[in-house]
Design a protein around this motif. Sequence first.
Motif, PDB file in Angstrom:
ATOM      1  N   ALA A 147       5.306   3.911  -2.629  1.00 11.52           N
ATOM      2  CA  ALA A 147       4.330   3.951  -1.531  1.00 11.52           C
ATOM      3  C   ALA A 147       5.002   4.283  -0.208  1.00 11.52           C
ATOM      4  O   ALA A 147       4.474   5.069   0.595  1.00 11.52           O
ATOM      5  CB  ALA A 147       3.595   2.618  -1.436  1.00 11.52           C
ATOM      6  N   ALA A 148       6.177   3.689   0.031  1.00 16.82           N
ATOM      7  CA  ALA A 148       6.900   3.972   1.275  1.00 16.82           C
ATOM      8  C   ALA A 148       7.302   5.446   1.347  1.00 16.82           C
ATOM      9  O   ALA A 148       7.188   6.082   2.405  1.00 16.82           O
ATOM     10  CB  ALA A 148       8.138   3.075   1.362  1.00 16.82           C
ATOM     11  N   LEU A 171       6.190  -0.403  -4.452  1.00 19.44           N
ATOM     12  CA  LEU A 171       6.608  -0.585  -3.058  1.00 19.44           C
ATOM     13  C   LEU A 171       7.419   0.604  -2.567  1.00 19.44           C
ATOM     14  O   LEU A 171       7.131   1.179  -1.506  1.00 19.44           O
ATOM     15  CB  LEU A 171       7.444  -1.864  -2.929  1.00 19.44           C
ATOM     16  N   ASP A 202       4.284   7.604   2.107  1.00 12.54           N
ATOM     17  CA  ASP A 202       3.894   7.504   3.517  1.00 12.54           C
ATOM     18  C   ASP A 202       4.836   8.282   4.430  1.00 12.54           C
ATOM     19  O   ASP A 202       4.408   8.944   5.371  1.00 12.54           O
ATOM     20  CB  ASP A 202       3.851   6.038   3.957  1.00 12.54           C
ATOM     21  N   THR A 218      -0.876   3.929   2.260  1.00 19.69           N
ATOM     22  CA  THR A 218      -0.198   3.930   0.973  1.00 19.69           C
ATOM     23  C   THR A 218       0.725   2.738   0.810  1.00 19.69           C
ATOM     24  O   THR A 218       0.843   2.164  -0.279  1.00 19.69           O
ATOM     25  CB  THR A 218       0.606   5.231   0.800  1.00 19.69           C
ATOM     26  N   THR A 219       1.379   2.319   1.892  1.00 26.14           N
ATOM     27  CA  THR A 219       2.275   1.162   1.820  1.00 26.14           C
ATOM     28  C   THR A 219       1.501  -0.096   1.477  1.00 26.14           C
ATOM     29  O   THR A 219       1.939  -0.910   0.647  1.00 26.14           O
ATOM     30  CB  THR A 219       3.019   0.981   3.150  1.00 26.14           C
TER      31      THR A 219
END
Length: 427
Positions: free
Chosen positions: A347-348, A344, A351, A41-42
Amino acid sequence: MLKQTLFPIWSLLIGIAILTMASALQSSLIGIRASIEGFNTTATGLIMSAYYLGFILGSLLVPNWVKNVGHIRVFAAVASLASITILMQSVVVNSWFWMLMRMGTGLCYAGLFIVTESWLNDIATNKTRGRLFSIYIIEIWASQTLSQFLLNLSSPSGYGLFILTSVLISLAVVPLLLVRTPSPTINVPEKLNIVGLIKTAPLGVTGVTIAGCTAGAILGLGALYAKSIGMDIVQISLFIGASYVGGMILQWPIGKLSDRQDRRVTILWVGIVGGIAAFIVPLGNGMNNQIVMMVGMFFVGAFTFPMYSLASSHMNDQLRPEQILSASSGMILLNGVGGMLGPLVAAALMDTLRIDALFWFVATLNISVALVAMYRIKHQPAMIIEEQGDQIPVALTVSSVATAEMLVEADTSTPVEEAPHEVEIKL
């Protein structure tokens, strides 16, 4: 008068619709294909953020290219490059390479929309500009919605949809190059004071930046989210399409409401409802109920996507007429920065926490805008309603310079050439 304006630019409007369709299709396709290829995902967030970085660079670089070689040559060049970048992503499957290509795509689309929107703006007159711009916005939203159903034409694991996107971009060149009108000139603001913008309208700056974050997160990672929870291509197209439909249907009514009351109050309630709506999607996922999720996405789009228009209109309410051009360019740049950061961070979180964190993030951002609005309402006197300007509807795919021109020239009392050049760019 409007019919006389529309007749000679039908090919321009068709070209814009095709470009928008290609852009929205590509965004969803990349998210789905990244999941199929096993990108984490990142990595997908970085790929999606690269588009906004390229878009910001394009907004700064392309106007000078247009000045040097003209609209037609720039449009043809960046359209060719945009076709190449999407095709190369189907040939070389690597997250770092895709990031580079995605940045190139963002730069190219900045060029495409700068040329087409400034061309459209040059054709319009003060008597037809408002209605023509409304037609343009509706067309863009409709194209973005329809693009999601093109996902069903071929498997995203193959080459077909990449080729289709490339063909659409190339096809858009044909009608645009047939427009019989002199190429317009673009007046680029040379100087801009971002710090002054923040001091003048902190709520407006907060709104346009967070609007970029939320749109970047939803449109950049929404398809990946849907794929990760087991949706097929038809369901993904409906899932993402629902957000576009929501934004398209309620953008105008929400804008009209903001014209009739303190605009900060509208921003407050839109932020609160948008935050609540964002929690509906993961709730539907937990219930394994896709209808609830689709409804949630509809309301997420309906109360998240109009935020940019509301915030930019609120900011324009605070500005003197001669400040609008440089300020508008700054708003788009801030929106682009938000669009780059949104995927960004989301996504982090996806995850490190869980996949539903995408919508927790969107909810938090919407509520944070509402809190800023609440603070400003409490500590800053309300503007007299009659002194507010009309709300300006803005689509998700706009360029900084072209949009700035539209905002300024929409005010018949503010010629573009009177805009001053003040302070250096400070991002």
